[in-house]
Design a protein around this motif. Structure first.
Motif, PDB file in Angstrom:
ATOM      1  N   UNK A  36     -17.208 -29.963  23.499  1.00 35.97           N
ATOM      2  CA  UNK A  36     -17.970 -29.093  22.615  1.00 35.97           C
ATOM      3  C   UNK A  36     -17.200 -28.579  21.421  1.00 35.97           C
ATOM      4  N   UNK A  37     -16.123 -29.282  21.049  1.00 35.91           N
ATOM      5  CA  UNK A  37     -15.375 -28.935  19.846  1.00 35.91           C
ATOM      6  C   UNK A  37     -15.712 -29.952  18.756  1.00 35.91           C
ATOM      7  N   UNK A  38     -15.877 -29.479  17.550  1.00 38.23           N
ATOM      8  CA  UNK A  38     -16.356 -30.306  16.450  1.00 38.23           C
ATOM      9  C   UNK A  38     -15.294 -31.329  16.033  1.00 38.23           C
ATOM     10  N   UNK A  39     -15.564 -32.629  16.210  1.00 39.73           N
ATOM     11  CA  UNK A  39     -14.573 -33.652  15.848  1.00 39.73           C
ATOM     12  C   UNK A  39     -14.220 -33.655  14.366  1.00 39.73           C
ATOM     13  N   UNK A  40     -15.095 -33.103  13.524  1.00 42.42           N
ATOM     14  CA  UNK A  40     -14.792 -33.046  12.095  1.00 42.42           C
ATOM     15  C   UNK A  40     -13.550 -32.201  11.823  1.00 42.42           C
ATOM     16  N   UNK A  41     -13.191 -31.343  12.778  1.00 39.59           N
ATOM     17  CA  UNK A  41     -12.000 -30.519  12.615  1.00 39.59           C
ATOM     18  C   UNK A  41     -10.730 -31.354  12.588  1.00 39.59           C
ATOM     19  N   UNK A  42     -10.776 -32.573  13.131  1.00 38.97           N
ATOM     20  CA  UNK A  42      -9.599 -33.445  13.071  1.00 38.97           C
ATOM     21  C   UNK A  42      -9.276 -33.803  11.629  1.00 38.97           C
ATOM     22  N   UNK A  43     -10.297 -33.900  10.782  1.00 39.95           N
ATOM     23  CA  UNK A  43     -10.077 -34.196   9.365  1.00 39.95           C
ATOM     24  C   UNK A  43      -9.404 -33.013   8.684  1.00 39.95           C
ATOM     25  N   UNK A  44      -9.931 -31.814   8.889  1.00 38.97           N
ATOM     26  CA  UNK A  44      -9.331 -30.634   8.261  1.00 38.97           C
ATOM     27  C   UNK A  44      -7.917 -30.402   8.791  1.00 38.97           C
ATOM     28  N   UNK A  58       5.876 -36.636  10.678  1.00 37.18           N
ATOM     29  CA  UNK A  58       6.927 -37.605  10.400  1.00 37.18           C
ATOM     30  C   UNK A  58       6.913 -38.778  11.368  1.00 37.18           C
ATOM     31  N   UNK A  59       6.350 -38.603  12.557  1.00 37.80           N
ATOM     32  CA  UNK A  59       6.331 -39.669  13.551  1.00 37.80           C
ATOM     33  C   UNK A  59       4.972 -40.338  13.670  1.00 37.80           C
ATOM     34  N   UNK A  60       4.031 -39.961  12.829  1.00 39.37           N
ATOM     35  CA  UNK A  60       2.676 -40.494  12.912  1.00 39.37           C
ATOM     36  C   UNK A  60       2.403 -41.442  11.749  1.00 39.37           C
ATOM     37  N   UNK A  61       1.316 -42.229  11.848  1.00 37.00           N
ATOM     38  CA  UNK A  61       0.968 -43.155  10.758  1.00 37.00           C
ATOM     39  C   UNK A  61       0.611 -42.428   9.473  1.00 37.00           C
ATOM     40  N   UNK A  62       0.410 -43.215   8.425  1.00 35.72           N
ATOM     41  CA  UNK A  62       0.043 -42.653   7.128  1.00 35.72           C
ATOM     42  C   UNK A  62      -1.149 -41.717   7.266  1.00 35.72           C
ATOM     43  N   UNK A  63      -1.007 -40.445   6.875  1.00 34.39           N
ATOM     44  CA  UNK A  63      -2.077 -39.472   7.122  1.00 34.39           C
ATOM     45  C   UNK A  63      -3.362 -39.734   6.361  1.00 34.39           C
ATOM     46  N   UNK A  64      -3.254 -40.291   5.145  1.00 34.19           N
ATOM     47  CA  UNK A  64      -4.475 -40.603   4.391  1.00 34.19           C
ATOM     48  C   UNK A  64      -5.296 -41.678   5.103  1.00 34.19           C
ATOM     49  N   UNK A  65      -4.613 -42.707   5.608  1.00 33.57           N
ATOM     50  CA  UNK A  65      -5.308 -43.754   6.356  1.00 33.57           C
ATOM     51  C   UNK A  65      -5.864 -43.200   7.662  1.00 33.57           C
ATOM     52  N   UNK A  66      -5.108 -42.313   8.267  1.00 31.65           N
ATOM     53  CA  UNK A  66      -5.569 -41.710   9.516  1.00 31.65           C
ATOM     54  C   UNK A  66      -6.871 -40.950   9.299  1.00 31.65           C
ATOM     55  N   UNK A  67      -6.948 -40.192   8.228  1.00 34.65           N
ATOM     56  CA  UNK A  67      -8.168 -39.430   7.938  1.00 34.65           C
ATOM     57  C   UNK A  67      -9.348 -40.379   7.745  1.00 34.65           C
ATOM     58  N   UNK A  68      -9.135 -41.474   7.025  1.00 36.88           N
ATOM     59  CA  UNK A  68     -10.208 -42.452   6.819  1.00 36.88           C
ATOM     60  C   UNK A  68     -10.670 -43.041   8.148  1.00 36.88           C
TER      61      UNK A  68
END
Length: 266
Positions: free
Chosen positions: A212-220, A238-248
Motif C-alpha cells: 500500500x505504498x505508492x510506487x511513484x515514490x521510487x522516482x522521487x 555510488x554502487x548503483x546503476x546510472x540513476x537517470x536510466x534507473x528512473x526511466x
C-alpha cells in the motif's frame, strides 16, 4: 583425461547450483542464479556479522537513539514483510530485524535472512516520506529475497576455489573459513552488480505496491539521491546503476505495479 573429467564435473556443479530464488509473481524476475553455498550457511554467517554491527553501534551509543524514527521504520517494515511471501514463501519464517544507526551516511541495507539496517542520514538528509522509505526498504529486502548476497559469495567462492569443485564435492567442509570470510566481505560490505540492482528495483516496487505504498515514490526518491550525490556523494548511489536510466526503468514498470497499489489502498 583428468582435465576433461574436471571440466565435466565443473559444468555439472554449476548446472546443479543454478536456480531462481523467487517466484515470478507480477513482475516476472526469473533469472537462474549460481548458488554453490548453502542458504542456511550464508544466512547464519550474515546474522553474525549483522549482530556484530548492532553490538558495535550499541557500544558507541548510536543504535536506535531516535525512538520515533525507529518506530517509523518498524511500522513500514511491518507492512512490507508480510508481502515477501508472495515472492518467496519461506521468507515468512525468517527472523526479520530492523535497526537504525545514527550516522550522516546515506545508506541502508538488508542482509541475507532479513536483517534490515537504516542510517539516520538517509532519512534526515533526504527528508524521506514513508513511501520513499518503503521504496528503499523494499529494494533492499528484494536483495535478500533474491539471495544476491549468497549469489555473490558463491561466485567469489567459485573463482577462489577453482570453481568450487573440491569444496562442493566435500560439502565445503574444507572451505568454512573461506566462506565465512567471503560472507563478511560480500554479504554486507560489497556492492551488487547492475543486473541484481535492476532485479531489486523490480521486486522492490512490487513489495511496496502490495503493502500500500505508492510506487511513484521510487522516482522521487532517486531524484533526491541524484541531488544528494551532487551535493557531496552517496554510498548507495555510488554502487548503483546510472540513476537517470534507473528512473526511466522504474517509470516503465509503474503500469505493472500501480494496480497492486490501488488494490492495496482499497
Amino acid at each position: 583425461m583428468r582435465v576433461l573429467a574436471t571440466t565435466t564435473l565443473t559444468a555439472a556443479l554449476i548446472l546443479s547450483g543454478c536456480s531462481s530464488t523467487t517466484l515470478t509473481s507480477t513482475t516476472g524476475v526469473d533469472r537462474k542464479q549460481l548458488l554453490l553455498v548453502s542458504e542456511s550457511e550464508v544466512n547464519a554467517l550474515s546474522a553474525q556479522n549483522y549482530n556484530q554491527l548492532v553490538s558495535q553501534a550499541k557500544s558507541k551509543g548510536v543504535l536506535n537513539t531516535n525512538s520515533t524514527q525507529k518506530a517509523r521504520l518498524q511500522r513500514i517494515a511491518n507492512r512490507l514483510i508480510p508481502q515477501a511471501k508472495t515472492l518467496r514463501p519461506e521468507a515468512a519464517s525468517w527472523q526479520w530485524q530492523v535497526n537504525l544507526i545514527k550516522s550522516d551516511e546515506l545508506n541502508a541495507f538488508c542482509a541475507p535472512g532479513g536483517k534490515i539496517m537504516f542510517y539516520t542520514g538517509i532519512i534526515d538528509r533526504l527528508k524521506l516520506t514513508d513511501d520513499e522509505i518503503a521504496a528503499i526498504m523494499g529494494h533492499e529486502m528484494a536483495h535478500a529475497l533474491r539471495e544476491h548476497g549468497r549469489e555473490n559469495v558463491s561466485r567469489a567462492y567459485a573463482q577462489q576455489a577453482g570453481l568450487g569443485i573440491l569444496a562442493a564435492a566435500t560439502g565445503m567442509s574444507e572451505g568454512q573459513a573461506q566462506v565465512a570470510n567471503l560472507v563478511g566481505q560480500i554479504g554486507i560490505g560489497l556492492p551488487n552488480n547492475r543486473t541484481q540492482e535492476s532485479e531489486a528495483d523490480v521486486l522492490g516496487l512490487e513489495l511496496m505496491a502490495r503493502a500500500g505504498y505508492n510506487p511513484q515514490a521510487a522516482v522521487s526518491l532517486w531524484k533526491k539521491m541524484i541531488a544528494a550525490n551532487g551535493a557531496g556523494g552517496s554510498q548507495l548511489l555510488s554502487t548503483h546503476p546510472n540513476p537517470e536510466n534507473r528512473i526511466k526503468n522504474i517509470e516503465a514498470l509503474l503500469p505493472k505495479v500501480m494496480p497492486l497499489y490501488l488494490q492495496a489502498k482499497r
